[in-house]
Design a protein around this motif. Structure first.
Motif, short mmCIF file in Angstrom:
data_model
loop_
_atom_site.label_atom_id
_atom_site.label_comp_id
_atom_site.label_asym_id
_atom_site.label_seq_id
_atom_site.Cartn_x
_atom_site.Cartn_y
_atom_site.Cartn_z
N ASN A 1 44.95 77.95 20.25
CA ASN A 1 44.12 77.22 19.29
C ASN A 1 43.76 75.83 19.81
O ASN A 1 42.86 75.18 19.30
CB ASN A 1 44.82 77.10 17.95
N GLY A 2 44.50 75.35 20.80
CA GLY A 2 44.15 74.08 21.43
C GLY A 2 44.72 72.85 20.76
O GLY A 2 44.38 71.73 21.13
N TYR A 3 45.60 73.03 19.77
CA TYR A 3 46.18 71.89 19.06
C TYR A 3 47.70 71.87 19.24
O TYR A 3 48.39 72.82 18.88
CB TYR A 3 45.87 71.96 17.56
N SER A 4 48.21 70.77 19.78
CA SER A 4 49.65 70.62 19.90
C SER A 4 50.29 70.27 18.56
O SER A 4 51.52 70.16 18.46
CB SER A 4 49.99 69.53 20.93
N ILE A 5 49.46 70.08 17.56
CA ILE A 5 49.96 69.88 16.20
C ILE A 5 50.89 71.02 15.81
O ILE A 5 51.78 70.87 14.97
CB ILE A 5 48.77 69.80 15.22
N ALA A 6 50.70 72.19 16.43
CA ALA A 6 51.54 73.35 16.12
C ALA A 6 52.99 73.12 16.52
O ALA A 6 53.87 73.87 16.11
CB ALA A 6 50.99 74.59 16.83
N ASN A 7 53.26 72.10 17.34
CA ASN A 7 54.63 71.77 17.71
C ASN A 7 55.34 70.96 16.65
O ASN A 7 56.55 70.75 16.72
CB ASN A 7 54.66 70.98 19.02
N ILE A 8 54.58 70.45 15.68
CA ILE A 8 55.15 69.60 14.64
C ILE A 8 55.52 70.47 13.44
O ILE A 8 54.69 71.21 12.93
CB ILE A 8 54.15 68.50 14.21
N ASN A 9 56.74 70.34 13.00
CA ASN A 9 57.19 71.15 11.87
C ASN A 9 56.82 70.44 10.56
O ASN A 9 57.67 70.00 9.79
CB ASN A 9 58.71 71.36 11.96
#
Length: 609
Positions: free
Chosen positions: A259-267
């Motif tokens: 998806n291109g977003y490292s936001i997915a690493n944030i819980n």
């Protein structure tokens, strides 16, 4: 042996002890007793202080209210801190509806209006605007933004959507594939479950969310929101949902990379995350943007505000707020500021203060409520996130060359798990007249800091860049071109050398500073996300007045229901104005109802741009 010989032997032989005189014993004894007493007193004082500590921190006030300077000082009715969308919307509405009753002053730390909306034209390219901050909005469901744009007569165009391009390139874990390949089991370099192998990253993300909360059961109200294993969804983080949905161990990595977003690493809060995922996993979202860039929204509001008698003071950052009691002027707030141009401290006074700033900027202000208010923990109900944007302008759109025609790239984006992450394409609309085009590289989280490190004076500056805040370096450009070649399965020669470059980093951990030729730079997070466990609909209301005994108010997208979007900033500011300033709602009852119906009909509410 004579007495003289004995004295000589004592001097020569260290084993022979010298008698110590009584006076020496007395001095040593006094020293020991004094030290013991001092140590005892220090221990008692420390114990008393520790015993007197409680859970409520006490803040040391470094400045006192200068009541004598109030005698002749001009006192504003309202001071607004921050010239972004929320601050300028609040200022405009206050002057428009109660202009004759209010003297309103806006204090902006930088030398420009816009906040995290920052639009610039790249040299030699007039067809598109480079958005260093927020870059688009959704007219179908973002009613506040659409109404402001119409009222301000701002011209808009369609923003290039993330269209369904089966030929779109992906570079995931150093494996080059196209979107059509991801629908073939085994093509992706991830260990997925059988029912995930023929899905794109977006489809896997949607599958996980649907397994937790089906679209037709999602409710915006956390009090009505369904529970998972007996607990409200908002108590979970987005990472937890992958386990709850029995997804594969690698599914999260696949969704994050693809998806291109490292936001997915944030819980972050799963309740908001599910809504956000429903937006970003669809291909039917219609985006728009002003022809002059998103910054045109706060800039136009600022012009209207000034035309109504409002005042704006730029290059002025607020460092402290202190409450004052004046005999004739009543309750007044003293704002201590620092002007980056004059390098002097200046005090301003107001009866009410609006803080239209980000979380990181809010916490830099010396204001006692941040330490003593019973609601102080609400300030940390959000998680700050970093992002970076890199713009590279080329004499021609290399992505349209014959060797890359099979990728069918005219607009939209491609994705990579390398630090470049997302590449957006802005192709010249009339190549016969001007074929200059540019790409925008968007990356967030740790990858933003990867590029931030290369944007340093320690490296040679890229010769044709005028990046105002962060220097564009030759090292950075070479790395970007190298990664672009890998991302598109081609060579660096095909990509070529850009004739211009620009980088902007949004990182709340940087330090404020003055940039030569630009002005003051005030660091800020790119956007914020609700932390797990917080009832965000309550926080967004309760944080507006952090201290119920003070007329100091907080607003902006950071603590809104639509974080990171202009819509959130306008919504939150409107809630503040209607609740505490006796203004009518910006939306009519029919517009408000239509907006709610649109949210539920679409089953999606965006949370980041």
């Amino acid at each position: 042996m004579s007495e003289k010989d004995q004295m000589i032997n004592r001097d020569l032989d260290p084993e022979i002890k010298r008698p110590i005189c009584c006076s020496c014993y007395t001095v040593i004894k006094i020293i020991v007793i004094s030290f013991t007493i001092a140590f005892g007193i220090a221990t008692i004082v420390l114990a008393v202080r520790l015993r007197g500590c409680d859970s409520k921190p006490k803040r040391v006030v470094h400045q006192q209210c200068n009541t004598s300077s109030l005698d002749d000082a001009e006192v504003q009715d309202i001071i607004i801190v921050g010239g972004g969308p929320a601050g300028m919307f609040a200022g405009y509405r206050l002057k428009k509806e109660k202009g004759s009753l209010h003297k309103v002053l806006v204090l902006e730390a930088t030398n420009r209006i816009g906040g995290r909306l920052y639009s610039e034209k790249l040299p030699g390219i007039e067809s598109h605007v480079a958005e260093l901050g927020g870059m688009r909005y959704i007219p179908d469901i973002q009613t506040y933004t659409e109404k402001v744009i119409n009222e301000m007569n701002i011209v808009t165009v369609t923003f290039p959507a993330d269209e369904e391009n089966e030929a779109r390139p992906y570079l995931l874990r150093n494996v080059f594939v196209q979107q059509k390949d991801l629908k073939t089991a085994g093509k992706a370099a991830y260990k997925l479950n059988k029912d995930e192998e023929d899905l794109t990253p977006r489809q896997v993300g949607r599958k996980v969310m649907e397994a937790i909360v089906p679209s037709d059961q999602m409710d915006r109200d956390p009090d009505k929101m369904m529970t998972v294993d007996g607990f409200p969804l908002l108590h979970y983080g987005t990472l937890n949902t992958f386990n709850l949905a029995n997804a594969s161990d690698d599914a999260h990595n696949y969704v994050r990379d693809g998806n291109g977003y490292s936001i997915a690493n944030i819980n972050y809060n799963a309740a908001t995350g599910i809504e956000e995922t429903r937006l970003t996993t669809g291909i039917d979202v219609n985006y728009s943007t002003p022809t002059d860039g998103m910054a045109a929204i706060p800039i136009t509001l600022a012009k209207r505000f000034e035309s109504l008698g409002g005042r704006i003071k730029k290059n002025t950052t607020v460092t402290a707020i202190i409450e004052c009691k004046h005999q004739s002027k009543g309750n007044v707030y003293q704002l201590t500021t620092y002007n980056y141009e004059t390098r002097k401290k200046v005090r301003y006074f107001a009866h009410k203060v609006i803080l239209a700033v980000t979380r990181s900027q809010l916490k830099r202000i010396h204001w006692d409520a941040l330490w003593t208010s019973p609601k102080r923990q609400l300030v940390d109900a959000v998680i700050s996130h970093q992002a970076a944007k890199i713009f590279l302008a080329f004499e021609e759109p290399w992505w349209r060359k014959e060797s890359l025609q099979y990728l069918n790239l005219t607009q939209g984006r491609s994705v990579s798990s390398l630090p470049t992450r997302q590449t957006y394409y802005f192709t010249a609309p009339n190549p016969a007249v001007n074929n200059r085009s540019f790409v925008m590289l968007y990356n967030d989280g740790p990858f933003a800091r990867f590029w931030e490190t290369l944007a340093s004076d320690s490296f040679n500056k890229f010769p044709t860049s005028n990046s105002a805040i962060f220097p564009m370096t030759d090292t950075l450009v070479k790395e970007a071109v190298r990664e672009l070649a890998l991302n598109h399965n081609t060579t660096e020669k095909v990509i070529g050398r850009p004739y211009f470059g620009w980088i902007m980093v949004w990182d709340n951990d940087l330090l404020p500073r003055k940039v030569e030729g630009y002005g003051p730079y005030m660091p800020s997070e790119s956007y914020a996300l609700w932390a797990p466990g917080y009832n965000y609909t309550e926080v967004t209301r309760n944080i507006i007045r952090l201290d119920e005994d003070q007329d100091i108010f907080i607003c902006g997208s950071v603590y809104s229901i639509q974080q990171g979007w202009v819509e959130g900033a306008l919504q939150h500011a409107d809630t503040m104005l209607t609740t505490y300033f006796n203004l009518s709602s910006y939306l009519s009852p029919s517009e408000m109802q239509a907006m709610k119906e649109s949210y539920y009909a679409n089953r999606r509410v965006p949370f980041y741009p």
